[in-house]
Design a protein around this motif. Sequence first.
Motif, PDB file in Angstrom:
ATOM      1  N   ASP A  54       0.850  -1.184   0.000  1.00 18.42           N
ATOM      2  CA  ASP A  54       0.000   0.000   0.000  1.00 18.42           C
ATOM      3  C   ASP A  54       0.893   1.244   0.000  1.00 18.42           C
ATOM      4  O   ASP A  54       1.671   1.464   0.922  1.00 18.42           O
ATOM      5  N   ASP A  75      -7.577  -1.325   5.106  1.00 21.80           N
ATOM      6  CA  ASP A  75      -6.414  -1.546   4.240  1.00 21.80           C
ATOM      7  C   ASP A  75      -5.888  -2.979   4.391  1.00 21.80           C
ATOM      8  O   ASP A  75      -4.774  -3.279   3.984  1.00 21.80           O
ATOM      9  N   ASP A  77      -5.135  -6.830   3.692  1.00 19.71           N
ATOM     10  CA  ASP A  77      -4.939  -7.579   2.453  1.00 19.71           C
ATOM     11  C   ASP A  77      -6.174  -8.400   2.095  1.00 19.71           C
ATOM     12  O   ASP A  77      -6.510  -8.570   0.922  1.00 19.71           O
ATOM     13  N   ARG A  80      -8.648  -6.114   0.362  1.00 20.32           N
ATOM     14  CA  ARG A  80      -8.050  -5.564  -0.869  1.00 20.32           C
ATOM     15  C   ARG A  80      -8.023  -6.631  -1.968  1.00 20.32           C
ATOM     16  O   ARG A  80      -8.265  -6.344  -3.136  1.00 20.32           O
ATOM     17  N   THR A  84     -10.111  -6.867  -6.386  1.00 19.79           N
ATOM     18  CA  THR A  84      -9.057  -6.810  -7.374  1.00 19.79           C
ATOM     19  C   THR A  84      -9.551  -6.958  -8.808  1.00 19.79           C
ATOM     20  O   THR A  84      -8.798  -6.734  -9.743  1.00 19.79           O
ATOM     21  N   ALA A 103      -5.184  -4.709  -7.132  1.00 14.57           N
ATOM     22  CA  ALA A 103      -5.882  -4.382  -5.877  1.00 14.57           C
ATOM     23  C   ALA A 103      -5.754  -2.899  -5.548  1.00 14.57           C
ATOM     24  O   ALA A 103      -4.722  -2.283  -5.814  1.00 14.57           O
ATOM     25  N   ASP A 105      -5.469   0.323  -2.806  1.00 14.82           N
ATOM     26  CA  ASP A 105      -4.692   0.464  -1.567  1.00 14.82           C
ATOM     27  C   ASP A 105      -5.598   0.444  -0.335  1.00 14.82           C
ATOM     28  O   ASP A 105      -5.201  -0.049   0.710  1.00 14.82           O
ATOM     29  N   SER A 159     -10.892   2.034  -3.328  1.00 14.39           N
ATOM     30  CA  SER A 159     -12.131   1.411  -3.766  1.00 14.39           C
ATOM     31  C   SER A 159     -13.228   2.053  -2.931  1.00 14.39           C
ATOM     32  O   SER A 159     -13.286   1.867  -1.709  1.00 14.39           O
TER      33      SER A 159
END
Length: 533
Positions: A54, A75, A77, A80, A84, A103, A105, A159
């Motif tokens: 990120d 944030d 993973d 994220r 994607t 993906a 951040d 996003s």
Amino acid sequence: MDVSRTAPPTEMDPQRWGPTDCAEPLAPAARGLVELAFGLAETPPAPLGTPPADGLPAAVRTALVDLLGPAHVDDGDALRRLRTAGKSTPDLLRARAGDVADAPDLVVRPADHDQVQAVLDLAVAHRVAVVPFGGGTGVVGGVAGGRTAREAGLAGALSLDLVRLDSLLALDEVSLTATLGAGLRGPAAEALLAEHGLVLGHYPQSFEHASIGGFAATRSSGQASAGYGRFDAMVVGLRAATPRGQWRLGVAPASAAGPDLRQVLLGSEGAFGVVTEVTVRVRRAPSSARFGGWRLPDFAAATTAVRTLAQEGLLPTVLRISDETETALNLADPSAVGEAASAGCLVVVDVEGSARHVARRWEEVAEVLAAHGGTDLGAGPGEAWRDGRFHGPYLRDALLDVGVLVETLETATFWSGVDGLKAAVTDAVSASLGDGTLVLCHVSHVYETGCSLYFTVAAPGGQDRAARWGAAKAAACEAIVAAGGTITHHHAVGRDHRPWLHHEVGDVGVGVLRALKAELDPTGVLNPGVLVP
Ligand SMILES: Cc1cc2nc3c(=O)[nH]c(=O)nc-3n(C[C@H](O)[C@H](O)[C@H](O)COP(=O)(O)OP(=O)(O)OC[C@H]3O[C@@H](n4cnc5c(N)ncnc54)[C@H](O)[C@@H]3O)c2cc1C
């Protein structure tokens, strides 16, 4: 029409349609057929990889947490990874290979229009890309944007999940309009309207998961478009957050106050603003519905009959033609696929409304179909279609699991060009994918002047399904452009169709789109890379 499935889960599996536990293996009989037609090669998805580090400045994260609260800035993973990609076969194949390079951040979930506007203002100030996320069912490469943002030199990508904008905000029961939060998914929107005896009537195959804002941003068209119209025809007003500030449009049912600027937001795919509210025309819920199927001698007879219905103002609520090959699969003994011509073409009809309207329209439709050689097959095929109409995406997953290459594509043209366009696309895809390719086609959106063509393609998987589909899709797009069809009837442009858009809108059109982008998004943070050539 009963469309009340259980409420959608918030998160979908990027390697499949729907949530992680939604896998439905092929039934044994179907498995045998698939083995015969394409061969079987068990291809389970690989574990998802690690998203890129990120790269957002700490100040952006802190400001977002202050604005939205820590629960709505994520944030991790895990989340994220889920953001994607969209849901095209190339998206699924990338995710199934574990690739999460696109993906974002951060995932942020604003609560209302003002918070969306504040997130945008922050993104502009810090040069961070904003990718609106409705249901994540888009199929043209518009849902993810992490990689594009990084390549464009932006500080990262958010996003912007609209899931909390999920209210029925206003209802005018005299005018029959409703203002819906952009994050409402299809079933939730219909459930809220049903409490008032009303219906929107927008049922795309992605209905279970797609959102009101997504429908507007992609100019979606549902399976009942013959009766209820495309989504853009349902919209009477919009509210959007843009880097220039709030934009509200739609003060009257019709207007001659210059060009219709609502059309700038409809189909804008997050490139010109974030749609936060959509005011739609709604209808009283139908009290009656009747489904049925006819067999027409061939595709030419079926399209002539359907054109007659459209041009004489006799359209039912749902009207779809399966071509000979699709009919052979739907209707006849599946082993008869090779003898497709004998199956004729299935036409599915649904009429909804008052009992009186249903009875009268049914008779009118039956008369036209019979006059074109149609044989009434009774309620069975129509009801079977109704009961299975949201199932296609789960079948696609099952086919991808056994190594088959399967994907869909769509276009539209005027009636006089339908046969030429259908042949051109079928030939282009078959030539590109080679022996053993099956191309099915149906018509599911009809107008007085023409119709859409929707192709389902299945082929033996081979070594690199993503690359083979990429070549076939490019060939299909070239064929569509050469035959004079639209590059997309209802899936939108995104990143995938953008290379062909200039054929459709011309140099002047490209200039207008670029000027709109420059005016509404001067720093280029809004979903970079989609729509605008
Ligand atoms: C199996 C399957 C079947 C499908 N069937 C149909 C069908 O029958 N008819 C049809 O029309 N489409 C269909 N689609 C395509 C897709 O479902 C539609 O494009 C749908 O309208 C997308 O809605 P969404 O909420 O999922 O949008 P997303 O996928 O979240 O977003 C799509 C695009 O719109 C942007 N966007 C989303 N929300 C907003 C917002 N509030 N403001 C601004 N931009 C926004 C996104 O950034 C992205 O570029 C299908 C897709 C799949 C995978």
